[in-house]
Design an enzyme around this catalytic site. Sequence first.
Site, PDB file in Angstrom:
ATOM      1  N   CYS A  45      -7.874  -1.608  -4.399  1.00 29.24           N
ATOM      2  CA  CYS A  45      -6.446  -1.282  -4.280  1.00 29.24           C
ATOM      3  C   CYS A  45      -5.602  -2.556  -4.168  1.00 29.24           C
ATOM      4  O   CYS A  45      -4.517  -2.631  -4.732  1.00 29.24           O
ATOM      5  CB  CYS A  45      -6.191  -0.331  -3.109  1.00 29.24           C
TER       6      CYS A  45
ATOM      7  N   CYS B  73       0.863  -1.191   0.000  1.00 29.95           N
ATOM      8  CA  CYS B  73       0.000   0.000   0.000  1.00 29.95           C
ATOM      9  C   CYS B  73       0.897   1.238   0.000  1.00 29.95           C
ATOM     10  O   CYS B  73       0.600   2.247  -0.643  1.00 29.95           O
ATOM     11  CB  CYS B  73      -0.876   0.059   1.240  1.00 29.95           C
TER      12      CYS B  73
END
Lengths: 271, 206
Positions: free
Chosen positions: A232, A180
């Site tokens: 994501c 991330c």
Amino acid sequence: MSAKSGFVPLLRTLSVCSLLFAVAAEAQDDPFAEYREMMGDDNPAIFVIEEGAELWTKPQGPKQASLEQCDLGLGAGVVKGAYAQLPRYFDDTRQVMDLEGRLIHCMVSLQGRDRSDILRKPYSGTGDMGTELEALASYVADQSMGMPIATPQDHPAEKATYAMGKELFFYRAGPYDFSCATCHRQDEKRIRLQNLPNLTAHANAGEAYSSWPAYRISQGLVRTMGWRMQNCAKQQRLPQLLPGSEAVISLITYMSVNGSGTEMAAPGLKR
Amino acid sequence: MLKIKSLLAVAAVSVMVSAYADSGLHSETKAVESVWRESMVAKNHVGLDRLNQTALQKACSNADDNVASNAEREQLRQAATESVVYPTDGKFFGDWQRGEAIAGNGKGMQWSDNPSDPNGGNCYACHQMSPDEVAYGTVGPSLRNYGMRGTSQAMLKYTWAKIWNPQTYMVCSHMPRFGDAGILDQQQIQDLMAYLFDPASPVNRK
């Protein structure tokens, strides 16, 4: 569903038009500024919020019960302000839960519904009209509008969840070596034209966290924070992330605690 | 085929259910990798093996974005340097026009992508290149006028190695290992090299 059916196709058309204008006019910053201007304060999510409010009180499942007795952390049936104080530790399940995980828990425990049925399609596909989970999340989030994010960090499990969220956030894996953090640890970066919030920093994390769930203009749908995590993770080239799972709860806790104090503004409006 | 699909769906759902049963309090004792594993299901061609970390990924999974020990960093850099396969036909350059298409193609290796389509390089996600493309990202430095650096053997080898495995020059780089990880093949990298260096390429237009 019925409330939306007349509006959404119209809104989709509008959004495509404004996209074309906006790209021509102002390619760099916010391609949807023009759309927002046109819509004024009207967020099409209001229809989804209404639908969620109806679903909250509607008897469903084998037990023909509504969700009105669902405890979102502030006591059975208290919706006002609950979202701003999630994720949190729940005594009854002895775990930290986020909104989506808790809603699913209430559907199972109060209404007697089958968890795997709910999980078969938690989020809309492109062109769908919205799912129950999306509507309920919109309704509950709206009831915290304007309140500061106050995700508790009192119980040891809540602290452990934050620590796990941080580790997950920096975990690199997959063929692209992404975490991330690859996309969300620096200020003022973007991928193509999309701004990448620095989710390790208070201001950006608060701004991002407080705006989900959000009405996605490009998709004509409300998307939830769980969906954002799933999308994501997909961009990270990882497998499919599950709603209400420990990784989602931990990542959400990491971001909400980082953004503590920011006023909730969900459902937001996004490109 | 249909039967297989519905079997897979049932399997996926039962994994989801066990993901729930397992989630919870134990996070302080649980390893981060097992939390990822229990929170995900395989989807299309993307399996849970994607969560296995290489030594490099493990060493770079921290908030400092750096390898803690100098010795280990040097070891990882060495391994990256040895991973680079220079063009087997001795040619550094392919076709810059094909290279441009690869640089703009963001498809590849997501569970929503068709694995039988060629992967893109998606260089524009992170780099400015041609002045005609305004939708470029800023995660990496601008590569405008890259060809100005000249085409010495050293420059060509540096750039090839950067695309093949950027960890060669910067351990914990945010750029994918396009050659080493099997994202792009030799021909695609030759095309990208031409896109970066060819005087006729828009990357090098003044």
